[in-house]
Structures are given as structure tokens and as C-alpha cells.
Design a protein around this motif. Structure first.
Motif, mmCIF file in Angstrom:
data_model
loop_
_atom_site.group_PDB
_atom_site.id
_atom_site.type_symbol
_atom_site.label_atom_id
_atom_site.label_comp_id
_atom_site.label_asym_id
_atom_site.label_seq_id
_atom_site.Cartn_x
_atom_site.Cartn_y
_atom_site.Cartn_z
ATOM 1 N N ASN A 1 3.195 -20.148 9.388
ATOM 2 C CA ASN A 1 4.491 -20.244 8.702
ATOM 3 C C ASN A 1 5.496 -19.208 9.184
ATOM 4 O O ASN A 1 6.704 -19.447 9.088
ATOM 5 N N TYR B 1 -0.838 -20.108 6.473
ATOM 6 C CA TYR B 1 -0.896 -20.787 5.179
ATOM 7 C C TYR B 1 -2.027 -20.233 4.318
ATOM 8 O O TYR B 1 -1.987 -20.338 3.090
ATOM 9 N N ARG C 1 5.128 -17.031 3.116
ATOM 10 C CA ARG C 1 6.327 -17.820 3.364
ATOM 11 C C ARG C 1 7.424 -17.040 4.083
ATOM 12 O O ARG C 1 8.293 -17.649 4.720
ATOM 13 N N CYS D 1 5.048 -14.498 -0.631
ATOM 14 C CA CYS D 1 4.092 -15.603 -0.609
ATOM 15 C C CYS D 1 4.473 -16.649 -1.650
ATOM 16 O O CYS D 1 5.495 -16.545 -2.332
ATOM 17 N N ASN D 2 3.606 -17.636 -1.776
ATOM 18 C CA ASN D 2 3.855 -18.752 -2.690
ATOM 19 C C ASN D 2 3.765 -18.351 -4.152
ATOM 20 O O ASN D 2 4.278 -19.050 -5.023
ATOM 21 N N PRO E 1 7.525 -19.939 -5.512
ATOM 22 C CA PRO E 1 7.439 -19.510 -4.106
ATOM 23 C C PRO E 1 8.730 -18.882 -3.599
ATOM 24 O O PRO E 1 9.835 -19.340 -3.903
ATOM 25 N N ARG F 1 11.077 -18.202 -0.503
ATOM 26 C CA ARG F 1 11.335 -18.887 0.762
ATOM 27 C C ARG F 1 12.026 -18.011 1.797
ATOM 28 O O ARG F 1 11.952 -18.294 2.993
ATOM 29 N N LYS G 1 16.417 -22.133 -0.442
ATOM 30 C CA LYS G 1 15.460 -22.249 0.649
ATOM 31 C C LYS G 1 15.556 -21.129 1.681
ATOM 32 O O LYS G 1 14.608 -20.922 2.445
ATOM 33 N N TRP H 1 7.817 -24.178 12.343
ATOM 34 C CA TRP H 1 8.255 -23.493 11.131
ATOM 35 C C TRP H 1 8.974 -22.179 11.415
ATOM 36 O O TRP H 1 9.774 -21.737 10.594
#
Length: 609
Positions: free
Chosen positions: A94, A110, A136, A151-152, A175, A177, A219, A374
Motif C-alpha cells: 500500500n 496490507y 494506509r 493504519c486501518n 481508516p 487515508r 481520501k 497504490w
């Protein structure tokens, strides 16, 4: 420069044989930097004194770093595939980030793991579990002293350059972003799926303000490199500019027709803003005009990420959901045949009302990855581009050498089927080459993890460099290694020893009997003074003495074997030292979080809440 294998089979340090697979490319930029620093001159005096490269392999020695030629951004386009790196346990990549000095590449997966890859040979170096869930976002501070990751779970962690985790805070409950540092590194901002932006004080990890205004998930976010200005992109198709002091939304840029994926300020001058999203278009906004001036077209699927070149302000790289990587030159539209050419708004009579110029890719890597790209990140020197993808592979790309043309007709540009049809690539050989690369990565990972495996716990005493203990068996390590110390057997009488001159009024046998029974000898007669300390053997059993008491004149005993506290300065406890691998130098453990935090507080770099 390539690593040289003299034969298909070679011996290893254990005396056995293992198969040597393939060749690993090694990119050494030292000679180019040294040549540029030796021959560079002020720009007002003209170009460099080094002869310009020509399309011939003999001009390889004249290749200069991208920063040496700011007027030629096309020379820095990474068209050649260098290496593909993958972990033993594969997960989607990621985040990719070069360390500030450019020696290593950091990837976040991930599975929540950090992996370090060598920036010259591209081999595995180390891996660690950084988060419990998917990573992330991650970014380095401008002073290169800190790394923060998200992170998430909405958790943000502080990392030192040696990847020691100092602090963890719960920033969001959704999460995260995007994350970005302020120009002076005193604050950072986060973007989360809870549709909000948050500004934190870095030293205390305290939330200072919450920026609300997006109608859907936020995002991405970025902080201007020199100004108090924030930009964010959301799932509501809007790009917003914020004042971090007041938390007020300054303006909203409407142009995209789908979810935003990335917003990024140009790092050199800070006058341009690049955005991309799921509408298959990337846009370039001029902050002085507050409008879009370029439309970057060419992608057939969503544009998932983008990045600016660290030196060339007109070179931009994008990654798509179909695994493609495109490179754009903003001053060269590269209009395809039978397509109308557009002009930049700056050249029109009414720049504020002129349509944006359409720019097409200067170079296409149509098959760079097999899944969405990504993350993209440039080496600090601008000669290598790293990409991380959902196909669980990290790839490295660089400039083509002078006169090299084969790299433009490989499977990364044309695809496996087209190249196999031309006879330039064989699918079976390609799969075999991929397996060999995987075996090489597994060997590198196994070798790299040897230094991180804690050895077996044994009761030993650390030795000093260049000094061995008496009657100790050397374990075969080099100078400064650990030496085993034999423990004394229980219930054995102490070895005989002699007292030069003896103690007046007392027989030596009587003194030995009292010492063996655990009783103290009687004091010497008045005026006789203390006797000289006796010479005890190396195997003398001090356990027969009363705890904490010694005869007068005796030296103190060594510390208890295997004790976790105390020990020699700088050597740590004996439990962390191993005797399991003779001839292997093992790396010491990293400092604890509490010690590192106290050290940073003493330096004044970290203020507790």
C-alpha cells in the motif's frame, strides 16, 4: 555494475554448495555524483564541462544525475525495469517510501508489516510487524528525524530512524487515508474515512483542531511545502483548500467527476497542485489562478496515485488501476496524430477563461504491474522510481542507458503476449526467471533474519574486546565476542591456597577450615594491620561466604551469572547473548521504547503531555 557469479554453482561459508541463481542488478550512482561535483559550475557560466551523452554505450561514463540538467527533464524518465522485489509472505503493497538518505526503500503492506529493501542492490534487508492491520499512509518529517505511519484502525505511530516505536495515538476511529507534516515539523494533518481532517501537535500527540466540510470520506491530504495551506480530496468529488490556523475552508475546486485518489503540491516551488481520481483524468491546478491549467489524459482506467519528480517541476508520474505507469512532461503536450492541439492558458489572450491544455503521456509503461498501483515514490536523487501495487510486488524503475533500446520493447511496455509473439521473450523462461528471483529473495530474507533471531539463553558472561577471562573456553567468535565462563560445582571444597607471611597468631590450616565452614576468621592482633589479599583460584566457590560479606582484604566477587540487572556497561544482560552459533556476529537488540523516549526528552525534541 552487476553482481558477478563466476559459475552456476558455488560454495558457501558452511562448506556446502548451493545453486547461484541469476544476476542481481546493482545501481551505483556514486561515480555519476562524483563526476558532477568535480566538474559542475555556476549556471550563469553555461552548461557542464562534461561531454553530453550520445546514443552509444561508450558514453555511459558521462551520465550525470538528474539534478545536473534541470533543463532536460526527459532524461530523467524511468523507462527501464530494474528489479522486482517480493516478500516470502505476499501481501498487497500500500505504501512505498524512500528513506531520507536514499539507502533503503520502506514498504508498508496490507498485513501491517514494514519491509526494508536495499536501495542499491534491491535485496531484502529486514521486516517487522509495525501495525496490527493494513498500513494506509506513512511519511518522513522534513528534518529526517521521524517517521509517522497510519493504519486501518485509525492509529498513528511515531518511529525513529532505527524503527523504534516511541509513541502511538488513537487519532481516528476509521481508516486513515492520508498524513502529512507541516513545513516546520511541529504539526501534522490526517485525513480519514470519517470525512474529517485533524491537525495534531507532533510533540505532545494532542489533537488541536478538526476540519469538517467534506460530505463523504476524505481520501487524501497534503500540507504545502512552505506555506500554511492544506489541500484535501474526498469521495464527494471535491478538492478543498484549508487554512490550518483557523480551520476555515478557503475554496473548493470543482473539476473531477468521481472520487479523488491523490492530491499533492509540487515540492520545489509550491505553485502547482496535482490531483487525480477515478474519472481517469489527472488535473494540474495553478494556485495563483485558482483553476486547472492542464488535463493529463491517456489512462484507460482509474488513476490511483501520482508523484512529482524531486527536481524537475514539469515531470509527473501517475499509476493506474490497470497496473500502468505513465510519465507526463507538462511543457510537452505529446498530442497523438489526428488529434487537435491545445495551447496552455498562459499563451491565450484571456488566461482566466481559456480552456485547460490537454497533455498526453511522454512515456507509457502499460504493463508495469498486474494489479492497481497504490503508491509511487522517487529516490531523493531522482534517478530511480519505486512502485507498490496490489499484485504484492515492489518494482524499481530507472533511466535507460545511452544507446539502449531493448528496454523499450520488453514485456513491461508491450505485454507478455506481444513480446512472446515477436520471439523476444519466452513465457516458460520468464516464469523460470521469476521463480529464480523468488528463490533469491527467499535466500536474502533468510540470511537477513539471522541477525534478528534471538539466540538461546545460556548462563554466560560477556567478554571485553581484546581481553579474555581466565580459564574460559572461547566459543570461536571474533574479537569482542562472548566467552563461556564455567560455573563452580556445588559442595566442592575450595582449592588450596597460600597466604604469604600468614596471619600472626593463627595457623593457615585453621584459617582454611574457618573459611570453608562459612565463619569469619578472627581479627588480627592490634598493631599488625591487615594481611595481603590471598590469590584465589578461578574456580573458587564464593557461595560459601555469608551474603554480602567478605574477609578483610579480599577482592569483591564477580556479578551473579545470568543476572539480568547490572552487567558490563554497554554490553546489556547476559541473557541476550548467545552461544549457539560459533563464528557468527549477532546484532544487539534495539533500545527499549522507554529509554528512547527519555533520551529524546533529554535532547528537548519530545515534550510529554
Amino acid at each position: 555494475m552487476d553482481r558477478d557469479y563466476q559459475s552456476a554453482y558455488g560454495g558457501n561459508h558452511d562448506g556446502g554448495y548451493r545453486r547461484q541463481v541469476g544476476k542481481r542488478p546493482v545501481t551505483d550512482y556514486g561515480s555519476s555524483m562524483v563526476q558532477w561535483m568535480r566538474n559542475r559550475q555556476p549556471r550563469y557560466k553555461g552548461a557542464s564541462k562534461v561531454e553530453i551523452e550520445r546514443p552509444s554505450a561508450s558514453y555511459l561514463a558521462n551520465v550525470l544525475p538528474p539534478t545536473a540538467r534541470p533543463q532536460n527533464p526527459a532524461d530523467a524518465i524511468p523507462a527501464k525495469h530494474l528489479h522486482s522485489s517480493l516478500n516470502k509472505a505476499r501481501h498487497a503493497v500500500n505504501v512505498v517510501r524512500w528513506t531520507p538518505e536514499g539507502r533503503r526503500l520502506l514498504t508498508g503492506s496490507y498485513s501491517g508489516e514494514f519491509t526494508l529493501w536495499n536501495g542499491t542492490a534491491f535485496n531484502f534487508e529486514t521486516i517487522m510487524q509495525a501495525h496490527d492491520v493494513a498500513i494506509r499512509a506513512a511519511t518522513y518529517s522534513h528534518n529526517e528525524d521521524w517517521l509517522i505511519s497510519a493504519c486501518n484502525d485509525g492509529v498513528i505511530k511515531y518511529w525513529q530512524p532505527n524503527f523504534n516505536n516511541v509513541k502511538a495515538i488513537q487519532a481516528h476511529h476509521d481508516p486513515i487515508r492520508g498524513i502529512s507534516f507541516s513545513p516546520n515539523d511541529t504539526k501534522f494533518v490526517t485525513a480519514s474515512d470519517d470525512a474529517s481532517l485533524k491537525i495534531f501537535d507532533f510533540s505532545g500527540g494532542v489533537e488541536e483542531s478538526v476540519l469538517t466540510g467534506h460530505n463523504w470520506d476524505a481520501k487524501c491530504v497534503d500540507w504545502h511545502p512552505t506555506k500554511g495551506l492544506l489541500v484535501s480530496g474526498s469521495k464527494d468529488h471535491q478538492v478543498k483548500l484549508w487554512d490550518p490556523r483557523t480551520g476555515r475552508c478557503l475554496t473548493t475546486l470543482h473539476g473531477h467527476k468521481n472520487t479523488l485518489a491523490k492530491t499533492l503540491f509540487e515540492p520545489r516551488r509550491g505553485q502547482l497542485l496535482a490531483t487525480c481520481g477515478r474519472d481517469q483524468v489527472a488535473r494540474i491546478f495553478d494556485l495563483r489562478m485558482m483553476r486547472d491549467i492542464c488535463l493529463l489524459r491517456g489512462h484507460e482506467k482509474e488513476v490511483s496515485t501520482l508523484t512529482w519528480h524531486p527536481f524537475h517541476t514539469c515531470l509527473l508520474s501517475t499509476g493506474g488501476n490497470d497496473g500502468s505507469i505513465y510519465h507526463y512532461l507538462l511543457n510537452e503536450p505529446n498530442t497523438p496524430p489526428n488529434t487537435a492541439t491545445s495551447i496552455p492558458p498562459y499563451d491565450s489572450p484571456e488566461p482566466a477563461n481559456a480552456p485547460a491544455q490537454t497533455v498526453y503521456p511522454a512515456h507509457r509503461l502499460q504493463h508495469a504491474h498486474d494489479a492497481p498501483v497504490w503508491s509511487l515514490d522517487w529516490h531523493p536523487l531522482g534517478h530511480i522510481l519505486a512502485s507498490g501495487s496490489n499484485d504484492r510486488v515492489t518494482r524499481f524503475w530507472t533511466r535507460a542507458r545511452p544507446g539502449e533500446t531493448e528496454c523499450f520493447n520488453d514485456r513491461w511496455h508491450l505485454g507478455e503476449a506481444a513480446v512472446e509473439g515477436q520471439g523476444a521473450w519466452n513465457a516458460r523462461a520468464g516464469r523460470r526467471s521469476m521463480r529464480e528471483e523468488e528463490e533469491m529473495e527467499l535466500e536474502d530474507e533468510a540470511d537477513g533474519l539471522i541477525d534478528q533471531t534471538m539466540p538461546s539463553k545460556q548462563a554466560i558472561l560477556p567478554g571485553l574486546p581484546g581481553l579474555s577471562l581466565p580459564n574460559a573456553d572461547n566459543d570461536g567468535t571474533s574479537v569482542g565476542g562472548a566467552q563461556k565462563f564455567p560455573q563452580a560445582a556445588g559442595n566442592l571444597p575450595p582449592p588450596p591456597f597460600s597466604l604469604p607471611g600468614g596471619i600472626p597468631g593463627m595457623d593457615q590450616a585453621r584459617f582454611a577450615e574457618l573459611l570453608a565452614s562459612g565463619k569469619l576468621p578472627p581479627p588480627p592482633p592490634p598493631g599488625q594491620g591487615l594481611p595481603p589479599p590471598p590469590m584465589l583460584g578461578a574456580n573458587f566457590d564464593f557461595s560459601k561466604l555469608p551474603p554480602g560479606m567478605l574477609p578483610p582484604g579480599f577482592p569483591p566477587p564477580p556479578p551473579p551469572f545470568g543476572a539480568a540487572a547490572g552487567g558490563l556497561p554497554g554490553m546489556g544482560s547476559s541473557e541476550g547473548l548467545g552461544g549457539g552459533g560459533a563464528g557468527v556476529r549477532r546484532r544487539g537488540p534495539l533500545p527499549s521504547q522507554q529509554e528512547s523516549l527519555k533520551e529524546e526528552q533529554r535532547k528537548g525534541k519530545f515534550r510529554p503531555v
